[in-house]
Design a protein around this motif. Structure first.
Motif, PDB file in Angstrom:
ATOM      1  N   ILE A 276       0.837  -1.202   0.000  1.00  0.00           N
ATOM      2  CA  ILE A 276       0.000   0.000   0.000  1.00  0.00           C
ATOM      3  C   ILE A 276       0.870   1.249   0.000  1.00  0.00           C
ATOM      4  N   ALA A 277       1.891   1.259   0.843  1.00  0.00           N
ATOM      5  CA  ALA A 277       2.780   2.427   0.912  1.00  0.00           C
ATOM      6  C   ALA A 277       3.551   2.604  -0.396  1.00  0.00           C
ATOM      7  N   ALA A 278       4.050   1.508  -0.971  1.00  0.00           N
ATOM      8  CA  ALA A 278       4.802   1.604  -2.228  1.00  0.00           C
ATOM      9  C   ALA A 278       3.909   2.140  -3.340  1.00  0.00           C
ATOM     10  N   HIS A 279       2.718   1.635  -3.433  1.00  0.00           N
ATOM     11  CA  HIS A 279       1.817   2.110  -4.480  1.00  0.00           C
ATOM     12  C   HIS A 279       1.473   3.588  -4.280  1.00  0.00           C
ATOM     13  N   ARG A 280       1.168   3.955  -3.044  1.00  0.00           N
ATOM     14  CA  ARG A 280       0.796   5.343  -2.741  1.00  0.00           C
ATOM     15  C   ARG A 280       1.973   6.299  -2.965  1.00  0.00           C
TER      16      ARG A 280
ATOM     17  N   GLY B 232      15.675   1.664   1.599  1.00  0.00           N
ATOM     18  CA  GLY B 232      15.275   2.502   2.734  1.00  0.00           C
ATOM     19  C   GLY B 232      13.766   2.602   2.875  1.00  0.00           C
ATOM     20  N   ASP B 233      13.073   2.815   1.744  1.00  0.00           N
ATOM     21  CA  ASP B 233      11.611   2.904   1.774  1.00  0.00           C
ATOM     22  C   ASP B 233      11.004   1.599   2.270  1.00  0.00           C
ATOM     23  N   ILE B 234      11.428   0.489   1.705  1.00  0.00           N
ATOM     24  CA  ILE B 234      10.856  -0.810   2.064  1.00  0.00           C
ATOM     25  C   ILE B 234      11.125  -1.138   3.529  1.00  0.00           C
ATOM     26  N   ASN B 235      12.336  -0.894   3.994  1.00  0.00           N
ATOM     27  CA  ASN B 235      12.661  -1.165   5.401  1.00  0.00           C
ATOM     28  C   ASN B 235      11.807  -0.300   6.333  1.00  0.00           C
TER      29      ASN B 235
ATOM     30  N   SER C 198       4.339   4.648   7.505  1.00  0.00           N
ATOM     31  CA  SER C 198       3.662   4.794   6.214  1.00  0.00           C
ATOM     32  C   SER C 198       4.142   6.051   5.488  1.00  0.00           C
ATOM     33  N   ALA C 199       5.190   6.678   6.030  1.00  0.00           N
ATOM     34  CA  ALA C 199       5.722   7.902   5.421  1.00  0.00           C
ATOM     35  C   ALA C 199       6.335   7.604   4.065  1.00  0.00           C
ATOM     36  N   CYS C 200       6.150   8.542   3.144  1.00  0.00           N
ATOM     37  CA  CYS C 200       6.674   8.355   1.797  1.00  0.00           C
ATOM     38  C   CYS C 200       8.162   8.624   1.694  1.00  0.00           C
ATOM     39  N   SER C 201       8.722   9.372   2.579  1.00  0.00           N
ATOM     40  CA  SER C 201      10.175   9.597   2.524  1.00  0.00           C
ATOM     41  C   SER C 201      10.711   9.592   3.941  1.00  0.00           C
ATOM     42  N   SER C 202      11.996   9.323   4.063  1.00  0.00           N
ATOM     43  CA  SER C 202      12.599   9.255   5.387  1.00  0.00           C
ATOM     44  C   SER C 202      12.580  10.605   6.082  1.00  0.00           C
TER      45      SER C 202
END
Length: 135
Positions: free
Chosen positions: A45-49, A119-122, A129-133
């Protein structure tokens, strides 16, 4: 004769109602899902969003192929060349085992976006659920 037929009908209906099972209750959210599926749902869900719905330029050349309903015990999603869902996966993200450990592999991990993807996947696998670190 009518009374006998009516009585027979009532007995038959009573017998059939005794065979009915109790109404089922809805299962609690997440019940019956493996840890791998729960983790992959969150990551997918996070990757798609964050990558696709947000029109991230780094992912415009790819399509998101969701395979969370895998019967192998390894729910996953793939990134494939845009519009080529049968194409060779460029990224595979999957979860497995009782802990639901999420792993990612494929040619994109060795490219310029590999560090960001990892980094995103981890981060998503850890519950964010944040899109960036930075968020």
């Amino acid at each position: 004769m009518r009374a006998l037929a009516g009585a027979s009908l009532i007995v038959a209906l009573a017998f059939l109602s005794a065979c009915q099972s109790a109404p089922s209750r809805p299962a609690p959210a997440g019940a019956g899902k493996s840890a791998a599926l729960r983790n992959m749902e969150q990551v997918a869900i996070a990757a798609h969003r964050c990558w696709f719905a947000a029109n991230d330029p780094a992912f415009r050349a790819y399509s998101f192929a969701n395979e969370l309903n895998s019967f192998s015990g390894r729910p996953r999603f793939l990134l494939v060349p845009k519009g080529n869902y049968g194409g060779r996966p460029l990224l595979v993200v999957q979860a497995e085992g009782a802990s639901g450990r999420v792993t990612a592999f494929g040619p994109l991990m060795d490219g310029p976006q590999g560090g960001r993807i990892s980094g995103d996947i981890n981060r998503w696998a850890a519950g964010s659920s944040a899109c960036s670190s930075a968020a």
